[in-house]
Scaffold this active site. Structure first.
Site, PDB file in Angstrom:
ATOM      1  N   CYS A   1       0.813  -1.229   0.000  1.00 35.73           N
ATOM      2  CA  CYS A   1       0.000   0.000   0.000  1.00 35.73           C
ATOM      3  C   CYS A   1       0.843   1.275   0.000  1.00 35.73           C
ATOM      4  CB  CYS A   1      -0.956   0.002   1.189  1.00 35.73           C
ATOM      5  SG  CYS A   1      -2.174  -1.313   1.067  1.00 35.73           S
TER       6      CYS A   1
ATOM      7  N   HIS B   1      -2.929   7.804   2.434  1.00 39.78           N
ATOM      8  CA  HIS B   1      -3.456   6.524   1.977  1.00 39.78           C
ATOM      9  C   HIS B   1      -4.840   6.328   2.583  1.00 39.78           C
ATOM     10  CE1 HIS B   1      -4.053   2.415   1.072  1.00 39.78           C
ATOM     11  NE2 HIS B   1      -3.635   1.915   2.222  1.00 39.78           N
TER      12      HIS B   1
ATOM     13  N   ASN C   1     -10.348   0.940   0.383  1.00 33.92           N
ATOM     14  CA  ASN C   1      -8.884   0.926   0.343  1.00 33.92           C
ATOM     15  C   ASN C   1      -8.438   0.283  -0.972  1.00 33.92           C
ATOM     16  OD1 ASN C   1      -6.182   0.290   0.615  1.00 33.92           O
ATOM     17  ND2 ASN C   1      -6.337  -0.406   2.737  1.00 33.92           N
TER      18      ASN C   1
HETATM   19  N1  COA Z   1     -18.995  -6.270  10.596  1.00 31.51           N
HETATM   20  C1  COA Z   1     -19.475  -6.391  11.833  1.00 31.51           C
HETATM   21  N2  COA Z   1     -18.678  -6.721  12.876  1.00 31.51           N
HETATM   22  C2  COA Z   1     -17.372  -6.917  12.628  1.00 31.51           C
HETATM   23  C3  COA Z   1     -16.834  -6.806  11.334  1.00 31.51           C
HETATM   24  C4  COA Z   1     -17.708  -6.449  10.294  1.00 31.51           C
HETATM   25  N3  COA Z   1     -17.279  -6.297   9.027  1.00 31.51           N
HETATM   26  N4  COA Z   1     -15.506  -7.052  11.404  1.00 31.51           N
HETATM   27  C5  COA Z   1     -15.213  -7.318  12.675  1.00 31.51           C
HETATM   28  N5  COA Z   1     -16.335  -7.241  13.425  1.00 31.51           N
HETATM   29  C6  COA Z   1     -16.485  -7.439  14.867  1.00 31.51           C
HETATM   30  C7  COA Z   1     -15.388  -8.308  15.445  1.00 31.51           C
HETATM   31  O1  COA Z   1     -15.721  -9.668  15.296  1.00 31.51           O
HETATM   32  C8  COA Z   1     -15.387  -7.871  16.893  1.00 31.51           C
HETATM   33  O2  COA Z   1     -16.441  -8.523  17.558  1.00 31.51           O
HETATM   34  P1  COA Z   1     -16.302  -8.997  19.093  1.00 31.51           P
HETATM   35  O3  COA Z   1     -16.045  -7.714  19.866  1.00 31.51           O
HETATM   36  O4  COA Z   1     -17.616  -9.615  19.372  1.00 31.51           O
HETATM   37  O5  COA Z   1     -15.141  -9.922  19.109  1.00 31.51           O
HETATM   38  C9  COA Z   1     -15.765  -6.391  16.819  1.00 31.51           C
HETATM   39  O6  COA Z   1     -16.321  -6.187  15.519  1.00 31.51           O
HETATM   40  C10 COA Z   1     -14.627  -5.426  17.049  1.00 31.51           C
HETATM   41  O7  COA Z   1     -13.586  -5.744  16.218  1.00 31.51           O
HETATM   42  P2  COA Z   1     -12.216  -5.004  16.371  1.00 31.51           P
HETATM   43  O8  COA Z   1     -11.173  -5.767  15.624  1.00 31.51           O
HETATM   44  O9  COA Z   1     -11.965  -4.656  17.786  1.00 31.51           O
HETATM   45  O10 COA Z   1     -12.518  -3.634  15.591  1.00 31.51           O
HETATM   46  P3  COA Z   1     -11.559  -2.402  15.368  1.00 31.51           P
HETATM   47  O11 COA Z   1     -12.109  -1.238  16.069  1.00 31.51           O
HETATM   48  O12 COA Z   1     -10.112  -2.731  15.601  1.00 31.51           O
HETATM   49  O13 COA Z   1     -11.732  -2.151  13.806  1.00 31.51           O
HETATM   50  C11 COA Z   1     -10.659  -2.533  11.704  1.00 31.51           C
HETATM   51  C12 COA Z   1     -11.349  -3.173  12.900  1.00 31.51           C
HETATM   52  C13 COA Z   1     -10.207  -3.659  10.756  1.00 31.51           C
HETATM   53  C14 COA Z   1     -11.650  -1.642  10.964  1.00 31.51           C
HETATM   54  C15 COA Z   1      -9.452  -1.667  12.174  1.00 31.51           C
HETATM   55  O14 COA Z   1      -8.674  -2.418  13.090  1.00 31.51           O
HETATM   56  C16 COA Z   1      -8.599  -1.190  11.060  1.00 31.51           C
HETATM   57  O15 COA Z   1      -9.022  -0.438  10.205  1.00 31.51           O
HETATM   58  N6  COA Z   1      -7.302  -1.573  11.045  1.00 31.51           N
HETATM   59  C17 COA Z   1      -6.415  -1.184  10.000  1.00 31.51           C
HETATM   60  C18 COA Z   1      -6.655  -2.036   8.788  1.00 31.51           C
HETATM   61  C19 COA Z   1      -6.018  -1.489   7.550  1.00 31.51           C
HETATM   62  O16 COA Z   1      -5.981  -0.318   7.357  1.00 31.51           O
HETATM   63  N7  COA Z   1      -5.534  -2.398   6.699  1.00 31.51           N
HETATM   64  C20 COA Z   1      -4.946  -2.068   5.465  1.00 31.51           C
HETATM   65  C21 COA Z   1      -3.672  -1.331   5.654  1.00 31.51           C
HETATM   66  S1  COA Z   1      -3.015  -0.890   4.119  1.00 31.51           S
END
Ligand code: COA
Length: 315
Positions: free
Chosen positions: A109, A242, A272
């Site tokens: 990325c 990004h 993304n």
């Molecule tokens: N829909 C509904 N619920 C979802 C879900 C979705 N698409 N994806 C995950 N969940 C749930 C999880 O299962 C978890 O449930 P639980 O609390 O019962 O276990 C809950 O949501 C919280 O998940 P969590 O991982 O704590 O969420 P978060 O606040 O960390 O957000 C991301 C998750 C992926 C959005 C975030 O971590 C993120 O954006 N990270 C960076 C990713 C990125 O940018 N990647 C590419 C880089 S180039």
């Protein structure tokens, strides 16, 4: 180095959060509040990433008022594309009828910034004066569509820029720290000598770890290029980040103590698109007349590697 033309292309098919709920245990509220994404463009059966790359390149050439034969080099950046070989850059070269060396890069990325660094090096070495840099990504074929924590994030698209050496110095900062928090294995086939057939693995991501890296590295890289250029955040017109998560953009904005208008975004409509996200957004800004000669713009991108980088340029 200076940008004298931009172009972009996205697939026709728009996939809303609502549409994902038809096969995934998710909802618009979760995706919107956690990421800022409302919809993304996704390649389907009758389109491919090669077409997007060619269209974005042609648009950028037109915007720069250049002919393909004026190009001295083509760099195509992508994580994956329609060919193992030749490089997608060669296919683009043939399609646009250019006559210059053409090669692919893969810096995930952060690839737009890594490619800018290589373009800058070619120019400083006197090897090229006009370079087409096109980032073309088909991320939705790498994502595991059963993993709701990652598949909702990605979209497809291509963004291109034409670079010239007739410009002021730009400042670039890059870093790579190996991590397995975001990866996707390639497949291998059995041969008479190797019996280790590996199936194509889908994208695996530790979201929270990636989020933390993204905020820290982007803040660091931006500060680094501002220090190198001896400017402050107040001197910068736009921070073009990004488009991975709107909360990452917000965190950087808060850290920099700068206004909302300085952090343009299109993640709500594009998701993304990996390395294509910065040049895609830049093309929208250019078409909307947001950029004026002399504006200081900082690009910052981060992702698998972990790799990250920022580039400060004058428009
Ligand atoms: N829909 C509904 N619920 C979802 C879900 C979705 N698409 N994806 C995950 N969940 C749930 C999880 O299962 C978890 O449930 P639980 O609390 O019962 O276990 C809950 O949501 C919280 O998940 P969590 O991982 O704590 O969420 P978060 O606040 O960390 O957000 C991301 C998750 C992926 C959005 C975030 O971590 C993120 O954006 N990270 C960076 C990713 C990125 O940018 N990647 C590419 C880089 S180039």
């Amino acid at each position: 180095m200076k940008i004298i033309g931009t172009g972009s292309a996205v697939p026709r098919r728009k996939v809303t959060n609502e549409m994902l709920t038809e096969f995934l245990d998710t909802n618009d509220e979760w995706i919107s509040t956690r990421t800022g994404i409302k919809s993304r463009r996704v390649l389907s059966t009758d389109e491919d990433v090669t077409q997007l790359a060619i269209k974005a390149s042609e648009e950028a050439l037109k915007d720069a008022h250049l002919d393909a034969t004026d190009l001295d080099y083509i760099i195509c950046h992508n994580v994956d594309n329609d060919y193992k070989t030749p490089a997608l850059a060669c296919v683009i070269q043939g399609a646009i009828k250019a006559k210059c060396p053409s090669v692919d890069m893969n810096g995930a990325c952060a690839g737009f910034i890594f490619s800018l660094d290589c373009a800058n090096g070619l120019m400083k070495a006197g090897r090229a004066k006009k370079i087409l840099l096109v980032c073309a990504e088909h991320m939705t074929k790498l994502t595991d569509w059963t993993r709701r924590e990652s598949c909702v994030l990605f979209g497809d698209g291509a963004g291109a820029v034409i670079l010239t050496d007739e410009g002021p110095d730009c400042e670039i900062s890059l870093s790579t720290v190996y991590s397995d928090a975001l990866y996707c294995n390639a497949s291998t086939k059995e041969t008479p000598f190797s019996h280790q057939e590996k199936k194509y693995d889908k994208l695996s991501m530790k979201g929270k770890e990636v989020f933390k890296f993204a905020v820290q590295s982007s803040a660091h890289d931006i500060q680094q290029v501002m220090d190198q250029a001896k400017v402050t955040a107040d001197d910068v017109k736009y921070f073009v980040l990004h488009q991975a998560n709107l909360r990452i953009v917000d965190a950087i904005k808060t850290h920099m103590n700068q206004t909302e208008e300085k952090f343009p975004h299109n993640i709500e409509r594009r998701g993304n698109t990996s390395s294509a996200s910065v040049p895609l957004l830049l093309d929208e800004m250019n078409k909307n007349g947001m950029l004026k000669e002399g504006d200081i713009v900082i690009f910052s991108a981060f992702g698998a590697g972990f790799s990250s980088g920022a580039c400060l340029m004058r428009w």
